[in-house]
Write an enzyme that holds these catalytic residues in place. Sequence first.
Site, PDB file in Angstrom:
ATOM      1  N   HIS A 154       6.186 -30.994 -20.301  1.00 17.91           N
ATOM      2  CA  HIS A 154       6.439 -29.557 -20.199  1.00 17.91           C
ATOM      3  C   HIS A 154       5.115 -28.839 -19.941  1.00 17.91           C
ATOM      4  CE1 HIS A 154       8.926 -26.027 -20.662  1.00 17.91           C
ATOM      5  NE2 HIS A 154       8.079 -25.516 -21.528  1.00 17.91           N
TER       6      HIS A 154
ATOM      7  N   HIS B 213       4.405 -21.087 -15.123  1.00 13.24           N
ATOM      8  CA  HIS B 213       5.593 -21.439 -15.899  1.00 13.24           C
ATOM      9  C   HIS B 213       6.769 -20.716 -15.259  1.00 13.24           C
ATOM     10  CE1 HIS B 213       8.439 -22.385 -18.843  1.00 13.24           C
ATOM     11  NE2 HIS B 213       7.671 -22.401 -19.907  1.00 13.24           N
TER      12      HIS B 213
ATOM     13  N   CYS C 163      14.106 -22.243 -20.758  1.00 12.44           N
ATOM     14  CA  CYS C 163      13.217 -22.978 -19.868  1.00 12.44           C
ATOM     15  C   CYS C 163      13.704 -24.390 -19.550  1.00 12.44           C
ATOM     16  CB  CYS C 163      11.814 -23.037 -20.466  1.00 12.44           C
ATOM     17  SG  CYS C 163      11.145 -21.400 -20.828  1.00 12.44           S
TER      18      CYS C 163
END
Length: 384
Positions: free
Chosen positions: A271, A312, A138
């Site tokens: 995040h 996400h 990620c």
Amino acid sequence: MVVSDPGGDSDVLITGMAWSTALGSDLDGVWQALLSGATGMTAVPSAHPLRNDRAAVLPDLPVDLDPVRRQLEAGSRTLRAAVSDAGLDITDPRLRLVVGTSYGSHLDVPPDGLNVWGDALATEVGLARRPLVVSTACSAGSDAISVGAALIGAGEEEICVVGGVDVLTPAKRLGHSALGTMSPTALRAFDASHDGTILGEGAAFLVLEVGGSARARGAHRRGRMAGVGSANDATGPTAPDPSGDTVVRAVHAALASAGRGTAEVGVLNAHGSGTPVNDDVESRAFATAFANGEAAGAVAPVVFATKGAFGHTLGATGALEAVAVLLALRDGRVPPVPGLRTVMPGFPLPLPSGVPLPFTGDVGLSVTIGFGGFTTCLALEAPA
């Protein structure tokens, strides 16, 4: 290491950017949608039982299209838009593409290799040179940006097009459902009732140039790439080190390479995945990282998070969030965190709930935390 030379010929300027998101692809249109609290989450049918059937998909890219083709479509149109925004020709031989992705489409189709996918993207848009491909879970989009900035800072390249692309696939949804990281309700980053993440897809690219060359051609300036910090906690394959120390190291390293201090940071894109573990890690890390600035009487940076709107987006997330930080620096305000109603206990910094929140300062940070312990912090500055 990024050269910190504001206003000098060797600094790294951002002269173009573009994104493709669940809220659309127009830079200002999507930004205004974020400021209004809009979200791109919608029901996406699945042939398999999942913890949640909601996701954030690109609105003009059919979900039943072959995942390899979807990845190339999302990447190529966004890449072309970023280069156009910079006023450059896609065939310019100076352009070096550095692109990040997590698994792309490779969990769902027999993999040819991520480098093959990168080559296909370069060929699709007509780039003259082979790309560099980064895959650090990620944090891949952020790490692609950091690689491009390092190449320019070291004098190896004059112009780098950097960013990330990832698409939603059945295997990714099944994987996060099985891991328990997928929320059974909704993505509510830093909310007291947070219970997991929701996946999305997207792409974003930035054009980085040597400052002297960009100024000489009269390039429009979107911002400055000031510094990068990265760290890896090596704790395990998925969950980060609960202490948050790795995030603190990445933040401090980014600011050190930028020649800036914590008291100068006005805004921070977290995040903000919505999982209790990750949100708790960031809360601890920010309390530690910005303790000295608060002690000195500085105004605490405003924190925001966009995954509640974009989902996400895995390997694209760092690039999308870098664009969001640059737009926040331009306007001096951040959008509300989608789904945030009651801030989790102990969160140390201001969070916008319901309405945009203004801030002061010309330094912004973007933090990404990836599976495998990959943590990256980008330090960005408003255009001079």
